[in-house]
Design a protein around this motif. Sequence first.
Motif, PDB file in Angstrom:
ATOM      1  N   CYS A   1       0.826  -1.209   0.000  1.00  0.00           N
ATOM      2  CA  CYS A   1       0.000   0.000   0.000  1.00  0.00           C
ATOM      3  C   CYS A   1       0.864   1.265   0.000  1.00  0.00           C
ATOM      4  O   CYS A   1       2.042   1.241   0.350  1.00  0.00           O
ATOM      5  CB  CYS A   1      -0.914   0.009   1.218  1.00  0.00           C
ATOM      6  SG  CYS A   1      -2.284   1.200   1.101  1.00  0.00           S
TER       7      CYS A   1
ATOM      8  N   LEU B   1     -10.232  -5.062   6.968  1.00  0.00           N
ATOM      9  CA  LEU B   1      -8.803  -4.932   7.237  1.00  0.00           C
ATOM     10  C   LEU B   1      -8.644  -4.599   8.707  1.00  0.00           C
ATOM     11  O   LEU B   1      -9.202  -3.608   9.187  1.00  0.00           O
ATOM     12  CB  LEU B   1      -8.186  -3.846   6.358  1.00  0.00           C
ATOM     13  CG  LEU B   1      -6.676  -3.636   6.491  1.00  0.00           C
ATOM     14  CD1 LEU B   1      -6.085  -3.175   5.160  1.00  0.00           C
ATOM     15  CD2 LEU B   1      -6.341  -2.599   7.567  1.00  0.00           C
TER      16      LEU B   1
ATOM     17  N   ASP C   1      -6.333  -3.367  11.565  1.00  0.00           N
ATOM     18  CA  ASP C   1      -5.123  -2.545  11.660  1.00  0.00           C
ATOM     19  C   ASP C   1      -4.936  -2.122  13.103  1.00  0.00           C
ATOM     20  O   ASP C   1      -5.866  -2.178  13.919  1.00  0.00           O
ATOM     21  CB  ASP C   1      -5.309  -1.310  10.767  1.00  0.00           C
ATOM     22  CG  ASP C   1      -4.009  -0.573  10.473  1.00  0.00           C
ATOM     23  OD1 ASP C   1      -2.951  -1.015  10.942  1.00  0.00           O
ATOM     24  OD2 ASP C   1      -4.062   0.446   9.769  1.00  0.00           O
TER      25      ASP C   1
ATOM     26  N   SER D   1      -3.015  -5.814   9.034  1.00  0.00           N
ATOM     27  CA  SER D   1      -2.115  -4.695   8.803  1.00  0.00           C
ATOM     28  C   SER D   1      -1.621  -4.176  10.150  1.00  0.00           C
ATOM     29  O   SER D   1      -2.039  -4.644  11.202  1.00  0.00           O
ATOM     30  CB  SER D   1      -2.845  -3.590   8.019  1.00  0.00           C
ATOM     31  OG  SER D   1      -1.951  -2.556   7.651  1.00  0.00           O
TER      32      SER D   1
ATOM     33  N   VAL E   1      -2.277 -10.048   3.961  1.00  0.00           N
ATOM     34  CA  VAL E   1      -1.484  -9.127   4.771  1.00  0.00           C
ATOM     35  C   VAL E   1      -1.235  -7.850   3.977  1.00  0.00           C
ATOM     36  O   VAL E   1      -1.204  -7.864   2.743  1.00  0.00           O
ATOM     37  CB  VAL E   1      -0.142  -9.756   5.212  1.00  0.00           C
ATOM     38  CG1 VAL E   1      -0.370 -10.843   6.245  1.00  0.00           C
ATOM     39  CG2 VAL E   1       0.631 -10.313   4.017  1.00  0.00           C
ATOM     40  N   ASP E   2      -1.056  -6.760   4.707  1.00  0.00           N
ATOM     41  CA  ASP E   2      -0.934  -5.437   4.099  1.00  0.00           C
ATOM     42  C   ASP E   2       0.242  -4.703   4.725  1.00  0.00           C
ATOM     43  O   ASP E   2       0.425  -4.740   5.950  1.00  0.00           O
ATOM     44  CB  ASP E   2      -2.239  -4.665   4.346  1.00  0.00           C
ATOM     45  CG  ASP E   2      -2.165  -3.218   3.913  1.00  0.00           C
ATOM     46  OD1 ASP E   2      -1.862  -2.963   2.739  1.00  0.00           O
ATOM     47  OD2 ASP E   2      -2.421  -2.323   4.751  1.00  0.00           O
ATOM     48  N   VAL E   3       1.045  -4.033   3.888  1.00  0.00           N
ATOM     49  CA  VAL E   3       2.195  -3.288   4.406  1.00  0.00           C
ATOM     50  C   VAL E   3       2.322  -1.968   3.669  1.00  0.00           C
ATOM     51  O   VAL E   3       1.989  -1.871   2.483  1.00  0.00           O
ATOM     52  CB  VAL E   3       3.500  -4.109   4.256  1.00  0.00           C
ATOM     53  CG1 VAL E   3       3.879  -4.287   2.799  1.00  0.00           C
ATOM     54  CG2 VAL E   3       4.651  -3.470   5.031  1.00  0.00           C
ATOM     55  N   SER E   4       2.817  -0.958   4.379  1.00  0.00           N
ATOM     56  CA  SER E   4       3.132   0.325   3.747  1.00  0.00           C
ATOM     57  C   SER E   4       4.464   0.829   4.289  1.00  0.00           C
ATOM     58  O   SER E   4       5.496   0.674   3.652  1.00  0.00           O
ATOM     59  CB  SER E   4       2.021   1.354   4.005  1.00  0.00           C
ATOM     60  OG  SER E   4       2.288   2.544   3.304  1.00  0.00           O
TER      61      SER E   4
END
Length: 228
Positions: free
Chosen positions: A15, A136, A138, A172, A192-195
């Motif tokens: 992201c 999501l 977080d 996340s 899974v989500d990463v920034s």
Amino acid sequence: MSTVPGLAPLAVKICGLTDIASVDAALDAGADLIGLVFFPPSPRNVSIELGAALAERARGRAEIVALTVDAAPDLLDEIVTRVRPTLLQFHGKETPETIAATRARTGCPVMKAIGISGAEDLAAIEIYREAADRLLLDAKAPKGATRPGGNGAAFDWTLLGALDRSFPFMLSGGLTPETVADAVATVRPAAVDVSSGVETAPGRKDPARIAAFVAAARQGVARHPESV
């Protein structure tokens, strides 16, 4: 959802992409979703014009997620029309009614981010699961934060141990190439989500860390194939 031969399915989202190079890095690494931020206070914010160009770069190779925060209906409509995301991500204080109405009006699937810091926050999952296509989970923004989300911090993953897995969710908050394998094993998310965990500075993605994150997520499944 991607399927790695011989492994359980796990989707990976990168992201906050802001340029062609970072989109290409995410795609080359095997990311299943890319995230574009439409929220001016964020260092990862992109214009509608740039977002549309980045979306076209990824179209057909990954899902395109447009992240907004308490956006007005006209902005949401413009994003759907011009960027043509495959998923709208709501990361503010949007109500289930607002989310459901947006989905009905635009025809675009929606994902709601829910901030978690304690067991009491899990109640929001039931509140939003009928209105959203995906959820999501977080880290809740710390007090005084000017932006939603965990701002690079993780939450206690064990809080999610008793969740009903019939509604797949994305994890996340503070994930990095060094921690994502443990997260996959502990939480058993669908994605899974990463920034910030793959950045060298706010808004500046590191291709090497993107590749390492995707690889580590897959390795987490390989070590614990029953976990996803």
